[in-house]
Design a protein around this motif. Structure first.
Motif, short mmCIF file in Angstrom:
data_model
loop_
_atom_site.label_atom_id
_atom_site.label_comp_id
_atom_site.label_asym_id
_atom_site.label_seq_id
_atom_site.Cartn_x
_atom_site.Cartn_y
_atom_site.Cartn_z
N UNK A 25 0.43 -1.14 -0.68
CA UNK A 25 -0.11 -0.09 -0.40
C UNK A 25 1.29 1.03 0.13
N UNK A 26 2.06 1.32 0.60
CA UNK A 26 3.18 2.20 1.12
C UNK A 26 3.52 2.96 -0.46
N UNK A 27 3.84 1.50 -1.40
CA UNK A 27 3.90 1.63 -2.46
C UNK A 27 3.47 1.96 -3.23
N UNK B 213 0.47 6.21 7.12
CA UNK B 213 -0.44 6.01 8.99
C UNK B 213 -0.73 5.04 8.98
N UNK B 214 -0.65 4.30 7.98
CA UNK B 214 -1.62 3.40 8.36
C UNK B 214 -0.30 2.23 8.74
N UNK B 215 0.88 2.07 8.65
CA UNK B 215 2.30 1.15 8.92
C UNK B 215 2.79 2.34 10.36
N UNK B 216 2.51 3.48 10.21
CA UNK B 216 2.75 4.42 11.55
C UNK B 216 2.17 3.56 12.47
N UNK B 217 0.27 3.86 12.53
CA UNK B 217 -0.43 3.48 13.44
C UNK B 217 -0.12 2.10 14.42
N UNK B 218 -0.11 2.31 15.60
CA UNK B 218 -0.26 1.28 16.82
C UNK B 218 -1.47 -0.36 16.69
N UNK B 219 -2.77 0.47 15.77
CA UNK B 219 -3.61 0.23 15.84
C UNK B 219 -4.70 0.98 16.96
N UNK B 220 -4.59 1.60 17.91
CA UNK B 220 -4.89 1.95 19.48
C UNK B 220 -5.64 3.37 18.78
N UNK B 221 -6.50 4.08 19.61
CA UNK B 221 -6.83 5.31 19.10
C UNK B 221 -6.81 5.30 17.38
N UNK B 222 -7.40 7.08 17.39
CA UNK B 222 -7.57 7.25 15.72
C UNK B 222 -6.87 7.34 15.19
N UNK B 223 -5.82 7.04 14.87
CA UNK B 223 -3.65 7.30 14.37
C UNK B 223 -3.24 6.72 15.46
N UNK B 224 -1.93 7.16 14.50
CA UNK B 224 -0.61 7.73 14.70
C UNK B 224 -0.39 8.50 16.34
N UNK B 225 0.40 8.37 16.76
CA UNK B 225 0.81 9.01 18.35
C UNK B 225 1.73 9.52 17.34
N UNK B 226 1.84 11.03 18.16
CA UNK B 226 2.92 12.25 17.75
C UNK B 226 4.07 11.59 17.59
N UNK B 227 5.05 10.52 18.37
CA UNK B 227 5.22 10.43 18.50
C UNK B 227 6.33 9.36 16.91
N UNK B 228 5.26 9.21 16.79
CA UNK B 228 5.42 7.90 15.54
C UNK B 228 5.52 8.87 14.49
#
Length: 173
Positions: A52-54, A108-123
């Motif tokens: 998906x990223x590529x 976003x999908x790669x950086x997201x850990x599955x929790x919350x509404x999206x990736x963390x600020x750190x990610x």
């Protein structure tokens, strides 16, 4: 903002896309960005997220080339980039965010850990750093993207920020 000011600011964006610094933007710059994001998050290129990223990077490249590659040589020079932005995006910065949407969605999908509404600020800061943003600026941008203060960056927050950046807020923003 007058035309000269807009052109100066959009020219400052060119380096963001010219990942290898060779003076033009091409498909390889987008592939390099995809590889960097995947490596940062330990995602393989052959995985669903990796593909998906590529695919998103390719769609982003095709969109940019369609806007700016006037001579059809599969390379976008700084001049073509500025001219394309002035002619096609100045009054519609959201249009540029739309051609970036498949790539941003996949990142976003790669950086997201599955929790919350999206990736963390750190990610999010990690993504920005691997795409060439200075570390301290990446941290500041990630904080500012979290519009609702929940510690997560949603896709609409990403797209709005991307449209603002490419539609030209501050040249160093």
């Amino acid at each position: 903002m007058d035309s000269a000011e807009y052109e100066r600011k959009i020219a400052a964006r060119f380096a963001t896309f010219d990942q290898d610094g060779n003076g033009y933007i091409d498909r390889e710059d987008f592939s390099a960005a995809a590889r960097a994001v995947l490596a940062e998050f330990g995602t393989t290129a052959r995985s669903e997220h990796g593909q998906a990223v590529f695919n998103g990077a390719e769609a982003f490249w095709q969109g940019l080339a369609g806007i700016a590659d006037v001579d059809g040589d599969q390379r976008v020079t700084r001049e073509e980039f500025v001219t394309g932005a002035v002619k096609r995006l100045r009054d519609n910065p959201q249009g540029f965010a739309e051609i970036a949407r498949p790539f941003l969605h996949a990142v976003i999908a790669v950086a997201w850990d599955g929790a919350g509404a999206g990736p963390t600020r750190e990610a999010t800061a990690r993504v920005l750093r691997v795409l060439g943003t200075a570390p301290d600026l990446a941290e500041a941008v990630a904080r500012s993207l979290d519009a609702d203060g929940d510690g997560r960056i949603t896709e609409p927050e990403f797209l709005t920020a991307f449209a603002t950046y490419c539609g030209v807020a501050l040249p160093d923003a």
